[in-house]
Design an enzyme around this catalytic site. Structure first.
Site, short mmCIF file in Angstrom:
data_model
loop_
_atom_site.label_atom_id
_atom_site.label_comp_id
_atom_site.label_asym_id
_atom_site.label_seq_id
_atom_site.Cartn_x
_atom_site.Cartn_y
_atom_site.Cartn_z
N HIS A 176 0.83 -1.22 0.00
CA HIS A 176 0.00 0.00 0.00
C HIS A 176 0.86 1.26 0.00
CE1 HIS A 176 -3.30 -2.71 1.25
NE2 HIS A 176 -2.36 -3.26 2.00
N SER A 297 15.84 22.29 -15.07
CA SER A 297 14.64 23.08 -15.29
C SER A 297 15.07 24.44 -15.83
CB SER A 297 13.90 23.25 -13.96
OG SER A 297 13.09 24.40 -14.01
N LYS A 303 16.75 22.10 -9.85
CA LYS A 303 16.05 20.87 -10.27
C LYS A 303 16.94 19.91 -11.05
CE LYS A 303 12.14 19.86 -10.08
NZ LYS A 303 10.96 20.48 -10.69
N GLU A 310 10.43 9.16 -16.60
CA GLU A 310 9.04 9.56 -16.84
C GLU A 310 8.58 9.14 -18.23
OE1 GLU A 310 10.39 13.56 -15.13
OE2 GLU A 310 8.24 13.76 -15.28
#
Ligand code: ARG
Length: 481
Positions: A176, A297, A303, A310
């Protein structure tokens, strides 16, 4: 106002007047197709990728035609020479693909006739584009399977190598997405090796069923010529010729099985990619990806984004979409060939490209990522992750029934939670107040390391198990690359 949905430079309604009929079937046609007809019909834009398979199939077909007496030795030699030259033209980018000739089959055949004349025009004896494309496409998918099998094995090797390196590195195991019990990082990585191994099995199965040769089924009914289908099948490394000509020209199960296998595999890669994205985020902080697999970024200088992970996570969208798309194309098609099946290629090409890229990127990331072992060890001990070990101790040492042990442990967890400390920080007296039989020996099982070491059941996370499993995989896969 034009009466067609798309704007073209030429007026599609009139453009067929005066255009030449297709030379491959010009006998019955007085003029060429409307521009929009050519546009919807032509597949050369994407099926030219089949040129190697098409030439290979034609060479096998020609050799067979000669053997059964339908071509002379000279004609066969001319065809071989001509196809060889065409392969060179295409390979060197000198071939002019013509949309007027619709597809790769007619582009190559027309060029052959242009180069060698009569003999070229005999090549299409006892075959049709229907069995030709079915054969070419099977050959292409078979090659794609072989390539992806190798890439998958390479990724499995990368995972098993990192698993061996980290066979004893603790990390939190989740259910979970809540910290559940400690596991080793190596064990976690090997879970993906198992998935990828099943993916390889599915590709192997798909390849075995695919490996029958449609060539010689002709348009749909077979042919009256005395062809030797076993010969062409063997020349193209198929196990046997297909047994029913109607099925052979219209079947695309092989493409669908391939796409369904890739969909499952893409699902697996998306899970691993998602974990990498999470692990690389600051709240987790489990791994660091190097500059090689991250981007910055344009606005936030701090970043480091896991874009490759992704994108791998996202590729399932198009891969599964391609599967569903082709399945839908095939649904309800009456026997035998129908032009609908020309829509089989782009989904397969696209899914193959997406999977090739995904596997390469994942391979790179797995080899590249740096686990932050201190952080993983810290989180592995959070959330009372050794509570099950405590309950097991009560069962083992005090012969308390498990259900009762679960209850006792629950009370101890509640107590620790109340005090804001770990289970191991409770005093012996506090524990005995809940269960008088508890002795100091219980503290031995409350550490992450003892929990890990105890999980020696087959398939469990104990470092000794993981080391053995990782080594076994590496032996099986061969340690190269
Ligand atoms: N380009 C076609 C395809 O991919 C080849 C077969 C065409 N056959 C036909 N009868 N028009 O399906």
């Amino acid at each position: 106002m034009k009466n067609v949905p798309v704007e073209k430079e030429t007026d599609p309604a009139s453009s067929f007047e005066g255009t030449a009929a297709n030379p491959q079937w010009g006998g019955r046609f007085a003029s060429g197709p409307a521009a929009i007809m050519s546009e919807i019909n032509a597949s050369i834009g994407f099926d030219k990728i089949l040129w190697r398979q098409d030439i290979r199939g034609s060479l096998a077909h020609a050799a067979m035609l000669q053997k059964v007496g339908l071509l002379t030795a000279t004609e066969l030699a001319e065809i071989r020479q001509g196809l060889g030259d065409i392969a060179q033209e295409i390979g060197e980018g000198r071939f002019e693909f013509s949309p007027a000739l619709e597809d790769i089959h007619m582009n190559i055949e027309a060029r052959l006739s242009e180069r060698i004349g009569e003999a070229g025009k005999r090549l299409h004896t006892a075959r049709s584009r229907n069995d030709q494309v079915a054969t070419d496409f099977r050959l292409w998918v078979r090659d794609a399977i072989d390539g992806l099998q190798e890439q998958t094995a390479s990724l499995m090797r990368a995972l098993a190598t990192r698993a061996l390196e980290h066979h004893a590195t603790p990390m939190p195991g989740f259910t979970h997405l809540q910290v559940a019990q400690p596991v080793t990082f190596g064990h976690h990585l090997l879970a993906y090796v198992e998935m990828l191994s099943r993916d390889r099995g599915r590709l192997r199965d798909a390849r075995a069923r695919l490996n029958e040769c449609p060539l010689g089924s002709a348009a749909l009914a077979g042919t009256s010529f005395p062809i030797d289908r076993a010969m062409t099948a063997a020349a193209l490394d198929f196990d046997r010729p297909t047994a029913n000509s109607l099925d052979a020209v219209s079947d695309r199960d092989f493409a669908l099985e391939f796409l369904s296998a890739l969909s499952l595999q893409a699902m697996h890669l998306s899970r691993l990619a998602e974990e990498i994205v999470m692990w690389a985020s600051a709240p987790f902080g489990f791994v660091t990806l190097s500059d090689a697999f991250t981007t910055g970024s344009s606005i936030m200088p701090q970043k480091r984004n896991p874009d490759a992970a992704e994108l791998v996570r996202a590729k399932i969208g198009r891969i599964m979409g391609n599967f569903v798309g082709l399945l839908t194309v095939m649904k309800g098609l009456p026997l035998a060939y129908a032009k609908d099946t020309q829509e089989d290629k782009e989904p397969v090409f696209d899914a193959t490209e997406a999977m090739t890229l995904s596997l390469a990127a994942m391979d790179g990331m797995i080899r590249d990522l740096k686990p932050n072992t201190d952080r993983m060890r810290e989180v592995a001990g959070m959330g009372f992750s050794t509570a099950t070990d405590l309950a097991d101790w009560l069962v083992r040492e005090l012969r308390v029934p498990f259900r009762t042990a679960h209850h006792v442990t629950g009370r101890l967890v509640g107590l620790a939670e109340q005090k804001g400390c770990d289970l191991a920080d409770l005093s012996l007296a506090e524990m005995q107040a809940v269960e008088p039989g508890i002795t100091a020996g219980i503290f031995d099982v409350l550490t992450v390391e003892s929990s890990l070491a105890s999980r020696t059941s087959f398939g469990g996370t104990a470092p000794s198990n993981v080391q053995q499993q990782a080594q076994a995989w590496l032996n099986k896969l061969g340690e190269t690359t």
